[in-house]
Write an enzyme that holds these catalytic residues in place. Structure first.
Site, short mmCIF file in Angstrom:
data_model
loop_
_atom_site.label_atom_id
_atom_site.label_comp_id
_atom_site.label_asym_id
_atom_site.label_seq_id
_atom_site.Cartn_x
_atom_site.Cartn_y
_atom_site.Cartn_z
N GLU A 1 0.94 -1.23 -0.04
CA GLU A 1 -0.04 0.02 0.12
C GLU A 1 0.85 1.25 0.00
O GLU A 1 1.75 1.27 0.41
CB GLU A 1 -0.85 -0.04 1.41
CG GLU A 1 -1.84 -1.22 1.17
CD GLU A 1 -2.93 -1.08 2.38
OE1 GLU A 1 -2.79 -0.48 3.22
OE2 GLU A 1 -3.84 -2.02 2.28
N ARG B 1 -4.81 6.04 -24.70
CA ARG B 1 -5.23 5.85 -25.75
C ARG B 1 -6.75 5.02 -25.52
O ARG B 1 -7.20 4.53 -26.73
CB ARG B 1 -4.15 4.67 -26.11
CG ARG B 1 -2.89 4.98 -26.86
CD ARG B 1 -1.90 4.43 -26.86
NE ARG B 1 -1.37 3.76 -25.71
CZ ARG B 1 -0.65 2.86 -25.74
NH1 ARG B 1 -0.16 2.15 -26.55
NH2 ARG B 1 0.01 2.56 -24.26
N LYS C 1 -2.58 2.72 -41.78
CA LYS C 1 -2.52 1.63 -40.81
C LYS C 1 -4.10 1.45 -40.24
O LYS C 1 -5.03 2.13 -40.12
CB LYS C 1 -1.95 2.37 -39.52
CG LYS C 1 -1.85 1.28 -38.28
CD LYS C 1 -1.09 1.92 -37.18
CE LYS C 1 -1.85 2.19 -36.01
NZ LYS C 1 -1.18 2.61 -34.97
N GLY D 1 6.19 -1.51 -29.89
CA GLY D 1 6.91 -1.28 -31.09
C GLY D 1 6.43 -1.79 -32.78
O GLY D 1 7.09 -1.83 -33.61
C1 R5P Z 1 -2.09 4.21 -31.51
O1 R5P Z 1 -2.87 4.80 -32.10
C2 R5P Z 1 -0.75 5.15 -31.11
O2 R5P Z 1 -0.83 6.27 -31.46
C3 R5P Z 1 0.63 4.46 -31.50
O3 R5P Z 1 0.54 4.17 -32.83
C4 R5P Z 1 0.58 3.05 -30.76
O4 R5P Z 1 0.01 3.39 -29.39
C5 R5P Z 1 1.70 2.40 -30.70
O5 R5P Z 1 1.81 1.01 -30.21
P1 R5P Z 1 2.57 0.04 -30.81
O6 R5P Z 1 3.94 0.28 -30.34
O7 R5P Z 1 2.26 -0.99 -29.45
O8 R5P Z 1 2.17 -0.38 -32.07
#
Ligand code: R5P
Length: 305
Positions: free
Chosen positions: A42, A97, A195, A228
């Site tokens: 805690e 996010r 994307k 990443g």
């Molecule tokens: C998502 O919409 C964010 O803008 C980043 O592109 C995302 O959080 C990157 O996450 P990761 O590195 O796991 O692909």
């Protein structure tokens, strides 16, 4: 709020680092939230005696996010009960996010988080590059997302290829404004990649789009690098399309698991992130406290105590 401020450093290494940077550049006094963790896990928080009423409270929400958040709530509640006026600065805003109900029944974490911070007494709120600007409406008060990219572009100018050889890309259309802000300051062209993310598996898909990548250096600019996956997929695709080299730039480098290796293996030449999260080996951090300090320069101009 009166203009006399003092800086209160919240918990964790990043909060302390930002508090020191901001306090030093503005010539403000700094105090630390006292904290410890009991043997059972805690959190304990104590607010030291503060000689002024107006507090610039710097509390980051780096991992472990839930613990940091709880510490922030304890501190805010105590500050309010003692009658302080609080401006909250959270360089990395965790949970940003999860900004809508992507799948039915999902909690909208950022909405609750900002409502909580406000209801526990934060009068103003500042963060660096929130995932979606629109989320700030959940904070019923002055709420600002500071833009780190022009500053980062300036710092990175002598570490990256010449602007005229560079194309700056965002990893999706929704984030093109990030690429634009970086590119405008860097003096390069900008564009975006298409994307798509599977909301159930989290898998990222890059769709073919004509990008003039051949023979160019590419800087991909995003808000966060987490696993990443996004950057690595983009880098691979761009190198296959003939880019000479690919650099990854982000405001926040969570870089969880094997993210750094994943980026390296995909061909990313260098990784540059803001210092809103603890450092990682093989990654260059750009100090962003000046972006915060600049926002409060009026304190100096109007005379701080
Ligand atoms: C998502 O919409 C964010 O803008 C980043 O592109 C995302 O959080 C990157 O996450 P990761 O590195 O796991 O692909």
């Amino acid at each position: 709020m009166d203009k006399n401020l003092l800086v209160l450093a919240g918990t964790g290494e990043v909060s302390r680092r930002y508090a020191e940077g901001v306090a030093e550049s503005l010539g403000l006094e700094i105090y630390n939230v006292e904290n410890k963790v009991f043997p059972d896990g805690e959190s304990y928080i104590r607010i030291p005696e503060l000689p002024d009423n107006n507090i610039l409270y710097i509390q980051n929400l780096d991992p472990p996010q839930d613990k940091r958040l709880w510490e922030a709530l304890l501190a805010l509640d105590k500050l309010r009960s003692q009658g302080y006026n609080v401006i909250l600065v959270t360089p990395y805003l965790a949970y940003s996010r999860q900004d809508k109900e992507f799948l039915k029944g999902e909690a909208v974490s950022v909405a609750l988080l900002l409502r909580l911070l406000r209801s526990l007494g934060a009068e103003e709120f500042y963060t660096i590059e929130i995932h979606k600007m629109d989320s700030l409406r959940h904070f019923a008060g002055r709420a600002i997302s500071l833009d780190p990219y022009p500053y980062m572009a300036g710092v990175l100018a002598d570490k990256l290829p010449h602007p005229s050889d560079v194309l700056v890309l965002s990893p999706d259309l929704g984030a093109i404004d990030r690429a634009r802000r970086f590119a405008d300051a860097f003096g390069s062209e900008f564009d975006y990649i298409v994307k798509r993310r599977d909301r159930v598996t989290g898998e990222v898909y890059m769709e073919p789009k004509e990008i003039p990548a051949r023979g160019r250096s590419i800087i991909i600019v995003d808000d966060i690098i987490s696993t990443g996956g996004t950057m690595a997929k983009a880098a691979r695709m761009l190198l296959e399309q003939g880019a000479t080299d690919v650099y990854a730039v982000a405001a926040h480098g969570l870089l969880v698991g094997g993210a750094v290796d994943k980026l390296r293996n995909s061909g990313v030449k260098r990784i540059f992130v803001g210092d809103t999260l603890p450092p990682k080996e093989g990654v260059d951090q750009v100090e962003l406290y000046p972006v915060v300090a600049r926002e409060f320069e009026w304190v100096n101009q109007h005379g701080a105590s």
